[in-house]
Motif scaffolding. Structure first.
Motif, PDB file in Angstrom:
ATOM      1  N   ASP A   1      30.709 -16.391  79.338  1.00  0.00           N
ATOM      2  CA  ASP A   1      31.971 -16.073  80.007  1.00  0.00           C
ATOM      3  C   ASP A   1      33.051 -17.067  79.578  1.00  0.00           C
ATOM      4  OD1 ASP A   1      30.743 -13.996  81.319  1.00  0.00           O
ATOM      5  OD2 ASP A   1      30.297 -15.172  83.114  1.00  0.00           O
ATOM      6  N   ILE A   2      34.304 -16.686  79.781  1.00  0.00           N
ATOM      7  CA  ILE A   2      35.404 -17.516  79.278  1.00  0.00           C
ATOM      8  C   ILE A   2      36.442 -17.828  80.359  1.00  0.00           C
ATOM      9  CG2 ILE A   2      35.144 -16.696  76.911  1.00  0.00           C
ATOM     10  CD1 ILE A   2      38.138 -15.455  78.790  1.00  0.00           C
ATOM     11  N   ASP A   3      37.158 -18.908  80.137  1.00  0.00           N
ATOM     12  CA  ASP A   3      38.402 -19.216  80.835  1.00  0.00           C
ATOM     13  C   ASP A   3      39.536 -19.070  79.829  1.00  0.00           C
ATOM     14  OD1 ASP A   3      37.300 -19.996  83.338  1.00  0.00           O
ATOM     15  OD2 ASP A   3      36.841 -21.998  82.531  1.00  0.00           O
TER      16      ASP A   3
ATOM     17  N   ALA B   1      60.414 -19.341  72.766  1.00  0.00           N
ATOM     18  CA  ALA B   1      59.405 -20.320  73.165  1.00  0.00           C
ATOM     19  C   ALA B   1      58.177 -20.251  72.267  1.00  0.00           C
ATOM     20  CB  ALA B   1      58.984 -20.090  74.614  1.00  0.00           C
ATOM     21  N   ARG B   2      57.492 -21.374  72.227  1.00  0.00           N
ATOM     22  CA  ARG B   2      56.190 -21.480  71.566  1.00  0.00           C
ATOM     23  C   ARG B   2      55.135 -21.348  72.657  1.00  0.00           C
ATOM     24  NH1 ARG B   2      54.468 -25.439  67.213  1.00  0.00           N
ATOM     25  NH2 ARG B   2      52.207 -25.633  67.376  1.00  0.00           N
ATOM     26  N   VAL B   3      54.301 -20.350  72.563  1.00  0.00           N
ATOM     27  CA  VAL B   3      53.248 -20.097  73.553  1.00  0.00           C
ATOM     28  C   VAL B   3      51.895 -20.386  72.923  1.00  0.00           C
ATOM     29  CG1 VAL B   3      52.069 -18.306  74.889  1.00  0.00           C
ATOM     30  CG2 VAL B   3      54.573 -18.395  74.851  1.00  0.00           C
ATOM     31  N   LYS B   4      51.060 -21.081  73.663  1.00  0.00           N
ATOM     32  CA  LYS B   4      49.686 -21.308  73.217  1.00  0.00           C
ATOM     33  C   LYS B   4      48.741 -20.618  74.189  1.00  0.00           C
ATOM     34  CE  LYS B   4      46.486 -24.835  71.539  1.00  0.00           C
ATOM     35  NZ  LYS B   4      46.302 -26.269  71.223  1.00  0.00           N
ATOM     36  N   LEU B   5      47.956 -19.697  73.673  1.00  0.00           N
ATOM     37  CA  LEU B   5      46.941 -18.986  74.443  1.00  0.00           C
ATOM     38  C   LEU B   5      45.587 -19.516  74.008  1.00  0.00           C
ATOM     39  CD1 LEU B   5      45.693 -16.740  76.192  1.00  0.00           C
ATOM     40  CD2 LEU B   5      46.180 -15.138  74.341  1.00  0.00           C
ATOM     41  N   LEU B   6      44.932 -20.237  74.892  1.00  0.00           N
ATOM     42  CA  LEU B   6      43.662 -20.892  74.578  1.00  0.00           C
ATOM     43  C   LEU B   6      42.536 -20.242  75.373  1.00  0.00           C
ATOM     44  CD1 LEU B   6      43.048 -24.608  73.977  1.00  0.00           C
ATOM     45  CD2 LEU B   6      41.553 -23.439  75.581  1.00  0.00           C
ATOM     46  N   VAL B   7      41.454 -19.942  74.688  1.00  0.00           N
ATOM     47  CA  VAL B   7      40.270 -19.339  75.317  1.00  0.00           C
ATOM     48  C   VAL B   7      39.080 -20.241  75.058  1.00  0.00           C
ATOM     49  CG1 VAL B   7      38.680 -17.378  75.309  1.00  0.00           C
ATOM     50  CG2 VAL B   7      41.138 -16.982  75.041  1.00  0.00           C
ATOM     51  N   ASN B   8      38.409 -20.682  76.121  1.00  0.00           N
ATOM     52  CA  ASN B   8      37.204 -21.495  75.946  1.00  0.00           C
ATOM     53  C   ASN B   8      36.054 -20.931  76.761  1.00  0.00           C
ATOM     54  OD1 ASN B   8      39.036 -23.167  78.091  1.00  0.00           O
ATOM     55  ND2 ASN B   8      36.866 -23.280  78.659  1.00  0.00           N
ATOM     56  N   ARG B   9      34.846 -21.153  76.281  1.00  0.00           N
ATOM     57  CA  ARG B   9      33.675 -20.733  77.048  1.00  0.00           C
ATOM     58  C   ARG B   9      33.595 -21.583  78.318  1.00  0.00           C
ATOM     59  NH1 ARG B   9      30.027 -18.145  73.400  1.00  0.00           N
ATOM     60  NH2 ARG B   9      30.699 -19.734  71.889  1.00  0.00           N
ATOM     61  N   VAL B  10      33.156 -20.982  79.421  1.00  0.00           N
ATOM     62  CA  VAL B  10      33.129 -21.702  80.694  1.00  0.00           C
ATOM     63  C   VAL B  10      32.152 -22.875  80.626  1.00  0.00           C
ATOM     64  CG1 VAL B  10      33.812 -19.693  82.054  1.00  0.00           C
ATOM     65  CG2 VAL B  10      31.381 -20.162  81.669  1.00  0.00           C
TER      66      VAL B  10
ATOM     67  N   LEU C   1      32.463 -15.711  67.693  1.00  0.00           N
ATOM     68  CA  LEU C   1      31.891 -16.846  68.432  1.00  0.00           C
ATOM     69  C   LEU C   1      31.012 -16.399  69.600  1.00  0.00           C
ATOM     70  CD1 LEU C   1      34.686 -19.571  68.532  1.00  0.00           C
ATOM     71  CD2 LEU C   1      32.873 -19.195  66.861  1.00  0.00           C
ATOM     72  N   ARG C   2      30.766 -15.112  69.711  1.00  0.00           N
ATOM     73  CA  ARG C   2      29.889 -14.538  70.732  1.00  0.00           C
ATOM     74  C   ARG C   2      30.343 -14.865  72.151  1.00  0.00           C
ATOM     75  NH1 ARG C   2      26.757 -14.939  66.195  1.00  0.00           N
ATOM     76  NH2 ARG C   2      25.178 -13.333  65.910  1.00  0.00           N
ATOM     77  N   MET C   3      31.656 -14.894  72.339  1.00  0.00           N
ATOM     78  CA  MET C   3      32.209 -15.027  73.684  1.00  0.00           C
ATOM     79  C   MET C   3      32.245 -13.656  74.353  1.00  0.00           C
ATOM     80  SD  MET C   3      35.432 -17.599  73.063  1.00  0.00           S
ATOM     81  CE  MET C   3      35.195 -19.348  72.745  1.00  0.00           C
ATOM     82  N   GLU C   4      32.079 -13.658  75.655  1.00  0.00           N
ATOM     83  CA  GLU C   4      32.144 -12.419  76.434  1.00  0.00           C
ATOM     84  C   GLU C   4      33.613 -12.073  76.657  1.00  0.00           C
ATOM     85  OE1 GLU C   4      30.516  -9.111  78.112  1.00  0.00           O
ATOM     86  OE2 GLU C   4      29.337 -10.779  77.272  1.00  0.00           O
TER      87      GLU C   4
ATOM     88  N   ALA D   1      36.154 -23.375  71.605  1.00  0.00           N
ATOM     89  CA  ALA D   1      37.383 -22.734  72.066  1.00  0.00           C
ATOM     90  C   ALA D   1      38.154 -22.179  70.877  1.00  0.00           C
ATOM     91  CB  ALA D   1      38.253 -23.727  72.837  1.00  0.00           C
ATOM     92  N   LEU D   2      38.981 -21.200  71.172  1.00  0.00           N
ATOM     93  CA  LEU D   2      39.877 -20.577  70.205  1.00  0.00           C
ATOM     94  C   LEU D   2      41.289 -20.655  70.746  1.00  0.00           C
ATOM     95  CD1 LEU D   2      37.769 -17.339  69.778  1.00  0.00           C
ATOM     96  CD2 LEU D   2      38.162 -18.959  67.913  1.00  0.00           C
ATOM     97  N   PHE D   3      42.281 -20.567  69.855  1.00  0.00           N
ATOM     98  CA  PHE D   3      43.646 -20.509  70.358  1.00  0.00           C
ATOM     99  C   PHE D   3      44.528 -19.686  69.442  1.00  0.00           C
ATOM    100  CE2 PHE D   3      43.671 -24.172  67.553  1.00  0.00           C
ATOM    101  CZ  PHE D   3      44.911 -24.153  66.939  1.00  0.00           C
ATOM    102  N   GLU D   4      45.582 -19.152  70.024  1.00  0.00           N
ATOM    103  CA  GLU D   4      46.640 -18.466  69.300  1.00  0.00           C
ATOM    104  C   GLU D   4      47.947 -19.182  69.589  1.00  0.00           C
ATOM    105  OE1 GLU D   4      46.665 -15.729  67.219  1.00  0.00           O
ATOM    106  OE2 GLU D   4      44.477 -15.716  67.261  1.00  0.00           O
ATOM    107  N   THR D   5      48.696 -19.522  68.547  1.00  0.00           N
ATOM    108  CA  THR D   5      50.029 -20.068  68.712  1.00  0.00           C
ATOM    109  C   THR D   5      51.017 -18.940  68.444  1.00  0.00           C
ATOM    110  OG1 THR D   5      49.258 -22.220  67.931  1.00  0.00           O
ATOM    111  CG2 THR D   5      51.638 -21.869  68.010  1.00  0.00           C
ATOM    112  N   ILE D   6      51.834 -18.632  69.434  1.00  0.00           N
ATOM    113  CA  ILE D   6      52.629 -17.406  69.430  1.00  0.00           C
ATOM    114  C   ILE D   6      54.105 -17.733  69.642  1.00  0.00           C
ATOM    115  CG2 ILE D   6      52.943 -15.170  70.606  1.00  0.00           C
ATOM    116  CD1 ILE D   6      49.999 -15.620  71.665  1.00  0.00           C
ATOM    117  N   LYS D   7      54.957 -17.044  68.920  1.00  0.00           N
ATOM    118  CA  LYS D   7      56.401 -17.194  69.124  1.00  0.00           C
ATOM    119  C   LYS D   7      56.905 -16.014  69.952  1.00  0.00           C
ATOM    120  CE  LYS D   7      60.673 -18.382  66.680  1.00  0.00           C
ATOM    121  NZ  LYS D   7      61.272 -18.731  65.372  1.00  0.00           N
TER     122      LYS D   7
END
Length: 280
Positions: A107-109, A87-96, A56-59, A27-33
């Motif tokens: 594919d990802i969620d 706010a502090r936003v976390k956008l997380l992407v993981n392979r299904v 990471l070869r995610m679709e 999984a990957l994530f971005e911490t965003i303000k």
């Protein structure tokens, strides 16, 4: 309340043992303000995420445009009554889910979470902030070490070490014994009129605020800037050390071992950063 693949729902209904971010750190994530509906440095976050997913070869779904993800972030904030605050936003992407080390498909969620922050703009924390080197484990420099993945064991163990020994933070070393970053941000060193930060080739995170500071420094002729390796011996010879990340902004280091540091350059850069935030 979180945003799971575009649906707002209770966060307790998401994680399963089959989640690849949980099971393999896939999984990957971005911490965003986000301040009053404005996503700070959104373009940098977006393109870093896209580049990381490719590495990471995610679709990457066709709908994953800047506009789509911005809408999803703002939708999440609105659902939590945070759109008119910071706010502090976390956008997380993981392979299904599916497969072992080898996934069944690419594919990802995605999951978006948000928590309130106390201040709108970046402020300078001038309280005592002592750091130490973390030498139990080392970062192997590679393209993967520059990504914001879920593989953060060294940051977790290093944070526990810092807490147990009364330090505000620790500095990480790579396998070549060069100082590369703090546990939660990039490192900058000032000596005279020279400002240094470790290059990505040394294994440090490709930080979004690191990029912003580099852009600010290009317009400051009074300083010479270098992306160059930093040895532990240079730390005690420096005039200033500071750490950068998108949530805190710039955090001056006040002490490393017997050396006390000033914060004049950090203070000046923070003012310029806030101007950039307001105008950007």
């Amino acid at each position: 309340m979180i945003n799971f693949n575009g649906t707002l729902q209770n966060e307790n209904n998401i994680l399963t043992p089959e989640n690849r971010g949980y099971a393999y750190g896939d999984a990957l994530f971005e911490t965003i303000k986000v301040s009053h509906g404005k996503i700070l440095f959104w373009e940098d976050h977006y393109f870093r995420l896209m580049a990381s997913m490719r590495i990471l070869r995610m679709e990457i779904p066709m709908r994953f445009t800047m506009e789509f993800l911005e809408t999803e972030i703002l939708k999440t904030l609105e659902a939590q009554n945070l759109k008119s605050s910071t706010a502090r936003v976390k956008l997380l992407v993981n392979r299904v889910a599916g497969g072992l080390y080898l996934p069944n498909n690419n594919d990802i969620d995605y999951i978006i979470t948000a928590k309130a922050l106390p201040t709108d703009f970046y402020t300078l924390n001038e309280k005592a902030y002592e750091v130490e080197l973390f030498k139990d484990y080392y970062v192997a420099p590679s393209l993967l070490s520059t990504l914001k993945t879920n593989n953060k064991a060294i940051n977790v163990v290093g944070s526990i070490f810092a807490n147990e020994n009364g330090f505000a933070n620790c500095l990480l070393l790579n396998t070549n014994k060069q100082v590369i970053e703090a546990l939660n941000g990039n490192l900058f060193l000032i000596k005279g009129s020279t400002i240094k930060t470790p290059p990505l080739a040394d294994g440090c995170l490709k930080g979004v605020l690191r990029t912003q500071i580099l852009n600010i420094l290009k317009d400051l002729p009074e300083f010479t800037f270098e992306e160059a390796s930093i040895s532990p011996f240079e730390l005690q010879k420096a005039d200033e050390l500071f750490i950068t990340n998108v949530i805190t902004g710039i955090q001056p280091i006040t002490k490393y071992r017997k050396k006390q540091y000033k914060n004049e350059v950090a203070k000046s850069l923070l003012q310029k950063l806030n101007v950039k935030v307001r105008l950007g």
